[in-house]
Design a protein around this motif. Structure first.
Motif, PDB file in Angstrom:
ATOM      1  N   ILE A 125       8.516   8.081  -0.556  1.00  0.00           N
ATOM      2  CA  ILE A 125       7.504   7.293  -0.556  1.00  0.00           C
ATOM      3  C   ILE A 125       7.441   6.585   1.066  1.00  0.00           C
ATOM      4  CG2 ILE A 125       7.291   6.814  -2.890  1.00  0.00           C
ATOM      5  CD1 ILE A 125       7.959   3.820  -2.102  1.00  0.00           C
ATOM      6  N   ARG A 126       6.093   6.271   1.326  1.00  0.00           N
ATOM      7  CA  ARG A 126       5.809   5.348   2.520  1.00  0.00           C
ATOM      8  C   ARG A 126       5.105   4.235   2.184  1.00  0.00           C
ATOM      9  NH1 ARG A 126       2.974   8.967   6.144  1.00  0.00           N
ATOM     10  NH2 ARG A 126       5.048   9.317   6.978  1.00  0.00           N
ATOM     11  N   ILE A 148      12.907   3.008   1.722  1.00  0.00           N
ATOM     12  CA  ILE A 148      12.263   3.164   3.148  1.00  0.00           C
ATOM     13  C   ILE A 148      13.067   2.868   4.185  1.00  0.00           C
ATOM     14  CG2 ILE A 148       9.932   2.640   2.075  1.00  0.00           C
ATOM     15  CD1 ILE A 148       9.898  -0.158   3.335  1.00  0.00           C
ATOM     16  N   PRO A 149      13.150   3.927   5.419  1.00  0.00           N
ATOM     17  CA  PRO A 149      14.027   3.515   6.492  1.00  0.00           C
ATOM     18  C   PRO A 149      13.830   2.163   7.515  1.00  0.00           C
ATOM     19  CG  PRO A 149      12.152   5.053   7.135  1.00  0.00           C
ATOM     20  CD  PRO A 149      11.984   4.660   5.675  1.00  0.00           C
ATOM     21  N   GLU A 150      12.769   1.286   7.449  1.00  0.00           N
ATOM     22  CA  GLU A 150      12.599   0.365   8.370  1.00  0.00           C
ATOM     23  C   GLU A 150      11.820  -0.732   7.553  1.00  0.00           C
ATOM     24  OE1 GLU A 150       8.856   2.536  10.835  1.00  0.00           O
ATOM     25  OE2 GLU A 150      10.911   2.081  11.672  1.00  0.00           O
ATOM     26  N   ILE A 174       0.869  -1.035   0.061  1.00  0.00           N
ATOM     27  CA  ILE A 174       0.019   0.226   0.070  1.00  0.00           C
ATOM     28  C   ILE A 174       1.015   1.290  -0.019  1.00  0.00           C
ATOM     29  CG2 ILE A 174      -2.042   1.129   1.052  1.00  0.00           C
ATOM     30  CD1 ILE A 174      -2.542  -1.674   2.632  1.00  0.00           C
ATOM     31  N   ILE A 175       0.897   1.995  -1.131  1.00  0.00           N
ATOM     32  CA  ILE A 175       1.942   2.948  -1.582  1.00  0.00           C
ATOM     33  C   ILE A 175       1.416   4.261  -1.400  1.00  0.00           C
ATOM     34  CG2 ILE A 175       3.665   3.909  -3.112  1.00  0.00           C
ATOM     35  CD1 ILE A 175       4.501   0.967  -1.999  1.00  0.00           C
ATOM     36  N   THR A 176       2.038   5.081  -0.601  1.00  0.00           N
ATOM     37  CA  THR A 176       1.688   6.672  -0.407  1.00  0.00           C
ATOM     38  C   THR A 176       3.174   7.319  -0.255  1.00  0.00           C
ATOM     39  OG1 THR A 176       0.079   8.152   0.480  1.00  0.00           O
ATOM     40  CG2 THR A 176       1.358   6.897   2.022  1.00  0.00           C
ATOM     41  N   THR A 177       2.854   8.818  -0.298  1.00  0.00           N
ATOM     42  CA  THR A 177       4.031   9.535  -0.053  1.00  0.00           C
ATOM     43  C   THR A 177       4.142   9.841   1.216  1.00  0.00           C
ATOM     44  OG1 THR A 177       2.769  11.646  -0.242  1.00  0.00           O
ATOM     45  CG2 THR A 177       3.895  10.638  -2.424  1.00  0.00           C
ATOM     46  N   LYS A 178       5.533  10.260   1.741  1.00  0.00           N
ATOM     47  CA  LYS A 178       5.626  10.476   3.426  1.00  0.00           C
ATOM     48  C   LYS A 178       5.044  11.725   3.875  1.00  0.00           C
ATOM     49  CE  LYS A 178       9.472  11.211   6.539  1.00  0.00           C
ATOM     50  NZ  LYS A 178      10.897  11.297   6.777  1.00  0.00           N
ATOM     51  N   ASP A 179       4.703  12.481   2.797  1.00  0.00           N
ATOM     52  CA  ASP A 179       3.802  13.814   3.436  1.00  0.00           C
ATOM     53  C   ASP A 179       2.367  13.664   3.012  1.00  0.00           C
ATOM     54  OD1 ASP A 179       3.767  13.927   0.654  1.00  0.00           O
ATOM     55  OD2 ASP A 179       4.912  15.712   0.504  1.00  0.00           O
ATOM     56  N   SER A 180       1.749  12.697   2.834  1.00  0.00           N
ATOM     57  CA  SER A 180       0.461  12.346   2.431  1.00  0.00           C
ATOM     58  C   SER A 180      -0.465  12.390   3.908  1.00  0.00           C
ATOM     59  CB  SER A 180      -0.084  11.109   1.829  1.00  0.00           C
ATOM     60  OG  SER A 180       0.360   9.930   2.800  1.00  0.00           O
ATOM     61  N   GLY A 181       0.030  12.133   4.996  1.00  0.00           N
ATOM     62  CA  GLY A 181      -0.644  12.053   6.282  1.00  0.00           C
ATOM     63  C   GLY A 181      -1.350  10.837   6.303  1.00  0.00           C
ATOM     64  N   ILE A 182      -1.246   9.812   5.655  1.00  0.00           N
ATOM     65  CA  ILE A 182      -1.424   8.426   5.667  1.00  0.00           C
ATOM     66  C   ILE A 182      -0.488   7.544   6.100  1.00  0.00           C
ATOM     67  CG2 ILE A 182      -2.617   6.577   4.318  1.00  0.00           C
ATOM     68  CD1 ILE A 182      -3.318   8.439   2.131  1.00  0.00           C
ATOM     69  N   ALA A 199      -0.148 -14.830   3.363  1.00  0.00           N
ATOM     70  CA  ALA A 199       0.863 -15.216   4.446  1.00  0.00           C
ATOM     71  C   ALA A 199       1.353 -13.749   4.784  1.00  0.00           C
ATOM     72  CB  ALA A 199       1.857 -16.106   3.819  1.00  0.00           C
ATOM     73  N   GLU A 200       2.069 -13.913   5.915  1.00  0.00           N
ATOM     74  CA  GLU A 200       2.614 -12.652   6.471  1.00  0.00           C
ATOM     75  C   GLU A 200       3.911 -12.322   5.622  1.00  0.00           C
ATOM     76  OE1 GLU A 200       4.895 -11.124  10.513  1.00  0.00           O
ATOM     77  OE2 GLU A 200       2.994 -12.456  10.696  1.00  0.00           O
ATOM     78  N   ASP A 201       4.211 -11.216   5.397  1.00  0.00           N
ATOM     79  CA  ASP A 201       5.200 -10.904   4.528  1.00  0.00           C
ATOM     80  C   ASP A 201       5.871  -9.423   5.021  1.00  0.00           C
ATOM     81  OD1 ASP A 201       7.077 -11.277   2.590  1.00  0.00           O
ATOM     82  OD2 ASP A 201       5.897 -10.468   0.971  1.00  0.00           O
ATOM     83  N   THR A 202       6.866  -9.120   4.593  1.00  0.00           N
ATOM     84  CA  THR A 202       7.668  -8.010   4.945  1.00  0.00           C
ATOM     85  C   THR A 202       8.316  -7.100   3.728  1.00  0.00           C
ATOM     86  OG1 THR A 202       8.253  -8.769   7.162  1.00  0.00           O
ATOM     87  CG2 THR A 202       9.801  -6.982   6.449  1.00  0.00           C
ATOM     88  N   VAL A 203       7.921  -5.901   3.704  1.00  0.00           N
ATOM     89  CA  VAL A 203       8.898  -5.037   2.709  1.00  0.00           C
ATOM     90  C   VAL A 203      10.236  -4.733   3.420  1.00  0.00           C
ATOM     91  CG1 VAL A 203       8.715  -3.202   1.113  1.00  0.00           C
ATOM     92  CG2 VAL A 203       6.680  -4.446   1.537  1.00  0.00           C
ATOM     93  N   PRO A 204      11.244  -5.097   2.982  1.00  0.00           N
ATOM     94  CA  PRO A 204      12.451  -4.903   3.732  1.00  0.00           C
ATOM     95  C   PRO A 204      12.936  -3.505   3.774  1.00  0.00           C
ATOM     96  CG  PRO A 204      12.809  -6.765   2.166  1.00  0.00           C
ATOM     97  CD  PRO A 204      11.442  -6.150   1.795  1.00  0.00           C
ATOM     98  N   LYS A 205      13.598  -3.000   4.833  1.00  0.00           N
ATOM     99  CA  LYS A 205      14.397  -1.772   4.907  1.00  0.00           C
ATOM    100  C   LYS A 205      15.063  -1.614   3.610  1.00  0.00           C
ATOM    101  CE  LYS A 205      17.829   0.627   7.903  1.00  0.00           C
ATOM    102  NZ  LYS A 205      18.457   0.204   9.086  1.00  0.00           N
ATOM    103  N   GLY A 206      15.037  -0.326   3.201  1.00  0.00           N
ATOM    104  CA  GLY A 206      15.781  -0.054   1.931  1.00  0.00           C
ATOM    105  C   GLY A 206      15.374  -0.177   0.569  1.00  0.00           C
ATOM    106  N   THR A 207      14.324  -1.132   0.525  1.00  0.00           N
ATOM    107  CA  THR A 207      13.359  -1.190  -0.504  1.00  0.00           C
ATOM    108  C   THR A 207      12.735   0.333  -0.782  1.00  0.00           C
ATOM    109  OG1 THR A 207      12.940  -3.434  -0.208  1.00  0.00           O
ATOM    110  CG2 THR A 207      11.583  -2.612  -1.799  1.00  0.00           C
TER     111      THR A 207
END
Length: 335
Positions: free
Chosen positions: A228-229, A260-262, A140-148, A249-257
Motif C-alpha cells: 500500500i501507499r 511503508i518505506p518512509e 489517504i490509503i491506496t495501493t502502490k500500483d494505483s498510480g496515485i 495539527a501536523e502529523d506523520t505516519v511513521p516508516k514501517g507502519t
C-alpha cells in the motif's frame, strides 16, 4: 406410628426449606460470587454503562473494549463497548440519551456544540468532555500500483470518503477543498473502514480516506495482502488547512507502519471521550480516574499515548464534565 409420621413430616419440611434456600441463592444473572459479581462476570446490583465506539475495523472499538473492562473492574458500573458509526452518530446518540459515554473526534464535537455542518439546526447541548486521548491521523490509503501519488491525483478516481455526516467525510471535504477539489471531482463512495479496504483490495475503489489512530486494524489487514501507499499532504497545504481549520495539527505516519518505506506527512485531529452531561458528578469522576490511572491495562498500541497530563490538550471550547474537572484539578492539570 405417630412418631414415624412426625419424623416424615419433619424430613419433608426440611427438604422444602433446603430447596427454597438453594433457589434464593440464584438470581436470573447467575449465582453470586465472593467479589459480588455473578457467573457472567457482572457485579450484582451495578448499573450498566454503555460506551459507543466506532466500526470494528477502526481504533475506537478495541480501545473502547479495554476501557469498558477497566471501568467494570475499577468502579461500580458494568460497562460495555458497542460498535457504531463513530463520531457524528455518537454525538447524536448521546444527545438522544441512547448511550452514556462515546468516542468522538474533537472537530466533530466542536461542530455538534456549535450547531455547524452536519449538526446545523441540530445543536448538541447536553454533552460534556471527559478528555482527549491521542492524535487521529488522516490517512489517504491506496495501493502502490494505483498510480496515485498526491491528493491532486484523486481527481476522477473512485474514493471512499466515509459515511455522510461522519468525521471522515468532513476531513475528506476539507482536505480536497484545500487542494482545489470537491466531491464533484471524484467518484465519492460512502464506505466504512472495512468496506474501504475490501474495496481497495478487490479493485472496486482506488483510494480511501481513513481518520483513525495508527496503526488502524483495517489498513493493517489490507497491508498483509497488498503493498500500500499512504498519500502525503504537502507542507504548504498543511499550513493552509490549519489556518482555515485550527483543530488540525501536523502529523506523520511513521516508516514501517503498514510496511511503508518512509515517513509520510499528513494531518490529524484528536480523539476524545465525551459523556452525557446528566451523568452524576461522582460517577464521572470515578470513571475518569479509572481510565487515566489504568492506561497500562489498555492493550491497543494507542494506550501508550493516553495520559492524564495531555487530556486537556486540544479540547477546544467543549466544556468539561464537573466530575472530570474535579479529577484533573486534583492532579493539578489545567486546560
Amino acid at each position: 406410628m405417630i412418631k414415624w409420621r412426625s419424623g416424615l413430616i419433619f424430613l419433608t419440611a426440611l427438604l422444602f426449606i433446603m430447596i427454597i434456600s438453594a433457589c434464593g441463592n440464584n438470581s436470573e444473572g447467575g449465582s453470586s460470587k465472593s467479589d459480588g459479581s455473578n457467573q457472567s462476570g457482572e457485579k450484582a446490583g451495578s448499573k450498566t454503562l454503555s460506551i459507543l465506539t466506532g466500526g470494528t475495523g477502526g481504533t475506537y472499538y478495541p480501545l473502547g473494549g479495554s476501557m469498558a473492562q477497566i471501568i467494570s473492574e475499577e468502579t461500580d458500573f458494568n460497562a460495555n463497548a458497542q460498535s457504531s458509526g463513530a463520531s457524528a452518530e455518537n454525538m447524536q446518540a448521546l444527545k438522544n440519551g441512547e448511550a452514556d459515554i462515546a468516542f468522538s473526534q474533537t472537530d466533530i464535537a466542536a461542530y455538534a456544540l456549535n450547531g455547524e455542518l452536519m449538526f446545523k439546526d441540530n445543536k448538541v447541548d447536553n454533552v460534556k468532555a471527559i478528555g482527549t486521548l491521542y492524535p487521529e491521523t488522516v490517512q489517504i490509503i491506496t495501493t502502490k500500483d494505483s498510480g496515485i501519488h498526491s491528493v491532486e491525483d484523486l481527481k476522477g478516481k473512485s474514493v471512499s470518503v466515509g459515511a455522510p455526516g461522519s468525521g471522515v467525510n468532513a476531513n475528506a471535504q476539507q482536505i480536497l477543498e484545500i487542494h482545489g477539489l470537491s466531491f464533484d471531482d471524484i467518484k465519492a463512495q460512502s464506505l466504512s473502514f472495512d468496506e474501504s479496504t475490501d474495496g481497495i483490495q478487490s479493485g472496486s475503489i482506488d483510494a480511501a480516506f481513513i481518520t483513525a489512530g495508527t496503526p488502524t486494524a483495517a489498513v493493517e489487514s489490507l497491508s498483509a495482502q497488498k503493498e500500500i501507499r499512504v498519500i502525503p499532504i504537502a507542507d504548504d497545504k498543511i499550513k493552509q488547512l490549519i489556518e482555515k481549520y485550527p483543530y488540525y495539527a501536523e502529523d506523520t505516519v511513521p516508516k514501517g507502519t503498514y510496511k511503508i518505506p518512509e515517513n509520510v506527512k499528513t494531518v490529524a485531529v484528536k480523539a476524545m471521550l465525551v459523556v452525557r452531561g446528566e451523568l452524576d458528578e461522582d460517577a464521572v469522576y470515578n470513571i475518569t480516574k479509572a481510565i487515566f490511572e489504568n492506561t497500562n491495562k489498555i492493550t491497543h498500541a494507542k494506550g501508550k499515548l493516553i495520559k492524564a497530563e495531555a487530556a486537556l490538550d486540544g479540547i477546544g471550547n467543549l466544556p468539561l464534565h464537573p466530575g472530570a474537572e474535579t479529577y484533573f484539578s486534583e492532579k493539578g492539570i489545567q486546560p
